[in-house]
Design an enzyme around this catalytic site. Structure first.
Site, PDB file in Angstrom:
ATOM      1  N   PRO A   1       1.248  -4.323  -6.638  1.00 36.85           N
ATOM      2  CA  PRO A   1      -0.115  -3.775  -6.684  1.00 36.85           C
ATOM      3  C   PRO A   1      -1.041  -4.736  -7.439  1.00 36.85           C
ATOM      4  O   PRO A   1      -0.707  -5.194  -8.515  1.00 36.85           O
ATOM      5  CB  PRO A   1       0.048  -2.470  -7.469  1.00 36.85           C
ATOM      6  CG  PRO A   1       1.515  -2.223  -7.559  1.00 36.85           C
ATOM      7  CD  PRO A   1       2.195  -3.533  -7.397  1.00 36.85           C
ATOM      8  N   GLU A   2      -2.165  -5.059  -6.823  1.00 35.26           N
ATOM      9  CA  GLU A   2      -3.127  -5.955  -7.455  1.00 35.26           C
ATOM     10  C   GLU A   2      -4.370  -5.134  -7.820  1.00 35.26           C
ATOM     11  O   GLU A   2      -4.366  -3.919  -7.698  1.00 35.26           O
ATOM     12  CB  GLU A   2      -3.463  -7.104  -6.496  1.00 35.26           C
ATOM     13  CG  GLU A   2      -2.215  -7.892  -6.086  1.00 35.26           C
ATOM     14  CD  GLU A   2      -2.503  -9.059  -5.146  1.00 35.26           C
ATOM     15  OE1 GLU A   2      -3.576  -9.663  -5.260  1.00 35.26           O
ATOM     16  OE2 GLU A   2      -1.643  -9.352  -4.301  1.00 35.26           O
TER      17      GLU A   2
END
Ligand SMILES: [Zn+2]
Length: 287
Positions: free
Chosen positions: A3-4
């Site tokens: 997840p960014e």
């Protein structure tokens, strides 16, 4: 898939609707096996703090710094980093889990916040690279001191990029992943940004022209905002807390497209390991 910033921002928005104003009835830590994992060590250190200090606290606000999700409880901050495969789900006690959501808590669920109004927040992490911290508000600056400017804030400027890249021999891919020059980018969005700006990911930081720096400075927030509007990118593990998948994967222009024709010029997209990460680029559009 990690997840960014856009995925964490999507989670933040959902949590802001679902849990702000609720009181923590109980915090439950379930230590993962094997004990050697990063998450296990982290939780072992934090268990007493988490289970003692969260009870009775009210959730005031949910914020985000780079890829960190921050649950603000007045003087204390409960901070989540999702690592590679961390997930946060919020469900009502009696509610059935949504489609695609595991039966919770399962063996990968390591932290549960029991909340007022019969809801629960579950932190789940298959690969166990995630982390949870409870800190005091006054420790916040120190906690985040290693992070570069937030790309959606005024602190992120062409000048901050320029000084970060100056005389650096490391590749752009590694510098952008490093979180020090700009924070929040991971493997997917770094490839997307470099493709859109037309720079090879192998380019040493010190060799990027002023013109390209200006373009990068514009492209980074533009692409992150577009991804946030689409609720992030889902490959295998990412769901938001309502178990919805992201929609940005359909809009990726280069990431995951190895051997496919470039969307701009038709040349075959290449993939190689750069900065220890699978990196995608067009050998014709990127120079
Ligand atoms: Zn191309």
């Amino acid at each position: 898939m990690m997840p960014e910033l856009p995925e964490v921002e999507t989670i933040r928005r959902v949590l802001a609707k679902k849990i702000v104003g609720r009181r923590i009835v109980k915090a439950e830590v379930r230590l993962p096996n094997p004990a050697a994992s990063r998450l296990s060590q982290n939780l072992r250190q934090q268990t007493r703090r988490l289970s003692r200090n969260l009870r009775g606290a009210s959730i005031k606000r949910i914020s985000r710094r780079a890829k960190y999700l921050i649950v603000r409880l007045g003087e204390a901050l409960l901070i989540f980093h999702l690592g590679m495969t961390g997930q946060i789900f919020v469900i009502r006690k009696k509610e059935h889990t949504h489609t695609g959501m595991p039966e919770l808590p399962d063996k990968h669920t390591y932290f549960i916040l029991h909340l007022s109004g019969d809801s629960r927040l579950y932190f789940r992490d298959i690969r166990k690279f995630g982390r949870i911290h409870l800190i005091m508000k006054k420790e916040e600056k120190t906690f985040f001191r290693a992070l570069g400017p937030e790309p959606l804030s005024a602190a992120f400027t062409p000048e901050s990029l320029r000084s970060g890249f100056k005389r650096k021999k490391a590749s752009l891919k590694s510098l952008l992943l490093g979180q020090k020059i700009v924070s929040g980018l991971g493997n997917i969005y770094t490839d997307e940004v470099l493709f859109q700006v037309g720079i090879l990911p192998q380019t040493p930081g010190g060799c990027v022209s002023g013109k390209k720096i200006a373009k990068l400075h514009k492209a980074i927030p533009r692409i992150l905002k577009e991804a946030i509007r689409n609720r992030g990118t889902t490959f295998s593990d990412y769901y938001d807390p309502e178990s919805r998948r992201g929609g940005f994967q359909a809009r990726l222009r280069v990431y995951g497209r190895q051997d496919e024709p470039c969307l701009k010029c038709g040349t075959r997209i290449l993939k190689a390991v750069i900065a220890q990460r699978g990196t995608h680029w067009c050998p014709r559009c990127q120079k």
